[in-house]
Design a protein around this motif. Structure first.
Motif, short mmCIF file in Angstrom:
data_model
loop_
_atom_site.label_atom_id
_atom_site.label_comp_id
_atom_site.label_asym_id
_atom_site.label_seq_id
_atom_site.Cartn_x
_atom_site.Cartn_y
_atom_site.Cartn_z
N LYS A 79 0.82 -1.22 0.00
CA LYS A 79 0.00 0.00 0.00
C LYS A 79 0.86 1.27 0.00
O LYS A 79 0.33 2.37 -0.03
CB LYS A 79 -0.93 0.01 1.22
CG LYS A 79 -2.02 -1.04 1.16
CD LYS A 79 -2.95 -0.84 -0.03
CE LYS A 79 -4.07 -1.86 -0.03
NZ LYS A 79 -4.95 -1.71 -1.22
N GLY A 80 2.17 1.10 0.04
CA GLY A 80 3.05 2.26 -0.06
C GLY A 80 3.66 2.74 1.24
O GLY A 80 4.37 3.76 1.24
N HIS A 81 3.42 2.05 2.35
CA HIS A 81 4.01 2.47 3.61
C HIS A 81 5.52 2.22 3.57
O HIS A 81 5.98 1.18 3.10
CB HIS A 81 3.36 1.76 4.78
CG HIS A 81 1.97 2.25 5.06
ND1 HIS A 81 1.73 3.48 5.64
CD2 HIS A 81 0.75 1.72 4.79
CE1 HIS A 81 0.43 3.67 5.74
NE2 HIS A 81 -0.19 2.62 5.23
N LYS A 82 6.27 3.17 4.12
CA LYS A 82 7.72 3.14 4.00
C LYS A 82 8.43 2.57 5.22
O LYS A 82 9.63 2.31 5.18
CB LYS A 82 8.23 4.56 3.73
CG LYS A 82 7.73 5.14 2.42
CD LYS A 82 8.22 6.57 2.23
CE LYS A 82 7.72 7.15 0.93
NZ LYS A 82 8.18 8.57 0.77
N ALA A 83 7.71 2.40 6.32
CA ALA A 83 8.33 1.88 7.54
C ALA A 83 7.30 1.06 8.32
O ALA A 83 6.10 1.37 8.31
CB ALA A 83 8.86 3.02 8.40
N LEU A 84 7.79 0.03 8.99
CA LEU A 84 6.94 -0.91 9.71
C LEU A 84 7.28 -0.93 11.19
O LEU A 84 8.37 -0.52 11.59
CB LEU A 84 7.11 -2.32 9.13
CG LEU A 84 6.80 -2.50 7.65
CD1 LEU A 84 7.30 -3.84 7.17
CD2 LEU A 84 5.30 -2.33 7.39
N TYR A 85 6.36 -1.46 11.97
CA TYR A 85 6.53 -1.51 13.42
C TYR A 85 6.02 -2.83 13.96
O TYR A 85 4.97 -3.33 13.53
CB TYR A 85 5.75 -0.36 14.06
CG TYR A 85 5.75 -0.33 15.57
CD1 TYR A 85 6.90 0.02 16.28
CD2 TYR A 85 4.60 -0.62 16.29
CE1 TYR A 85 6.91 0.07 17.67
CE2 TYR A 85 4.59 -0.57 17.69
CZ TYR A 85 5.75 -0.22 18.36
OH TYR A 85 5.75 -0.17 19.73
N LEU A 86 6.76 -3.39 14.91
CA LEU A 86 6.30 -4.57 15.63
C LEU A 86 6.09 -4.19 17.08
O LEU A 86 7.04 -3.86 17.80
CB LEU A 86 7.30 -5.72 15.51
CG LEU A 86 6.90 -7.01 16.23
CD1 LEU A 86 5.60 -7.57 15.65
CD2 LEU A 86 8.02 -8.05 16.14
N SER A 87 4.85 -4.25 17.53
CA SER A 87 4.47 -3.86 18.88
C SER A 87 4.69 -5.00 19.85
O SER A 87 4.35 -6.15 19.57
CB SER A 87 2.98 -3.47 18.87
OG SER A 87 2.41 -3.55 20.15
#
Length: 336
Positions: A79-87
């Motif tokens: 979808k174009g998101h440039k950074a990810l996060y793991l909570s």
């Protein structure tokens, strides 16, 4: 199926020259081959730092979206998101089915983080490491080493006691400023890549007030923290005060739904010098709601037909994982 032939074939793909300047490296993760461009020469930490620097320069906060597993990470990436996060809370909920009360271990988080970095090697992943997963600086150091080794771009670590709680719950207890400084120093000393991103989170706002939280932030940055995460903010002016006290230090806003922090928009955050907007469990909550509807419908109706609009189609799923590309590769090697 000739497994040996398929394995040799995937290995022979190796490097394919494109034009005269670029190379595409094929990496195989299980049955998934991922093409990565020459920008892969940047370390994960460098990629994340570059995105944060661009966000600060353009006054356009970087959106970092939570992904609870590799499939969710692929969806976000496409979808174009440039950074990810793991909570950390996400790991507790989705992988273990337990509350976010310090129950998860380093290995629990490493398993999920490793799967995400393998699925999305070019999209930097920020990981929640709670209080560092241990009671000594050696535990913190090991956590940093292990996170960096699996391709994580950066981590955030908080100043709660080891028996921690969700940042938006009451009765949080925090350690002394000096103890948190020891944690940060241990993290900084443990990283091999100086670009590995180390963010300090403070939960002091709820118990000690804004002035004390700002003072803690100053000392955390002095100890080597690359960025700041002030938890459970209730007013935009609180971000503004932190940014004014520490100009040039990246500041994160945690926009977790149904918590203490209002869900401000990017424009509002930019005005108070927030550089990063974090959405830790938004997709997970949506997935949970959809699953709840499906399970209830199956139980009551004996069929999924009444809630089919809630489901991804087979082709939707195939698009996320590039199924057809992989099947074509399999067809090629099976036909030889």
């Amino acid at each position: 199926m000739n497994v040996a032939k398929l394995t040799r074939g995937l290995g022979m793909i190796g490097r394919t020259k494109v034009g005269t300047t670029a190379w595409i490296q094929w990496k195989t993760t299980g049955c998934r081959a991922v093409a990565t461009s020459a920008t892969s020469n940047m370390s994960p930490g460098q990629r994340l730092r570059k995105l944060v620097e661009e966000a600060a320069a353009t006054k356009n906060p970087l959106q970092i979206v939570g992904a609870i597993n590799a499939y969710s990470a692929l969806m976000a990436e496409k979808k174009g998101h440039k950074a990810l996060y793991l909570s950390g809370g996400g790991v507790a909920l989705s992988s273990l089915g337990v509350p976010d009360l310090g129950i998860t271990t380093l290995d629990d988080v490493l398993v999920d983080a490793r799967r995400i970095t393998r699925a999305c090697p070019d999209t930097p992943l920020l990981v929640d490491i709670d209080t560092g997963f241990g009671s000594t600086i050696f535990n913190v150091g090991r956590t940093i080493e292990d996170m960096e080794a699996i391709g994580v771009a950066g981590v955030h670590m908080e100043d709660q006691v080891v028996a921690k709680r969700c940042g938006h719950r009451p009765n949080k207890q925090i350690v002394s400023t000096q103890e948190m400084i020891h944690r940060i120093t241990a993290a900084v000393d443990a990283r091999r890549d100086p670009n590995f991103f180390i963010m300090a989170r403070t939960d002091a706002l709820a118990s000690e007030g804004l002035e004390a939280a700002v003072e803690r932030c100053k000392q955390y940055v002095e100890a080597g923290a690359d960025a700041l995460f002030v938890e459970a903010v209730t007013e935009l002016s609180q971000y503004e005060a932190v940014a004014k006290a520490l100009p040039g230090v990246p500041l994160l806003a945690n926009l977790t739904e149904f918590g203490k922090t209002p869900l401000w928009g990017l424009d509002e955050l930019a005005k108070v010098n927030v550089d990063i907007a974090l959405y830790p469990l938004s997709a997970f909550r949506a997935m949970s709601k959809a699953a709840d509807i499906v399970f209830e419908t199956l139980h009551k109706e004996g069929s999924c037909v009444p809630c089919m609009e809630t489901l991804h189609t087979r082709e939707d799923t195939y698009a996320v994982i590039d199924y057809h590309k992989h099947e074509q590769m399999l067809d090629k090697f099976q036909s030889e």
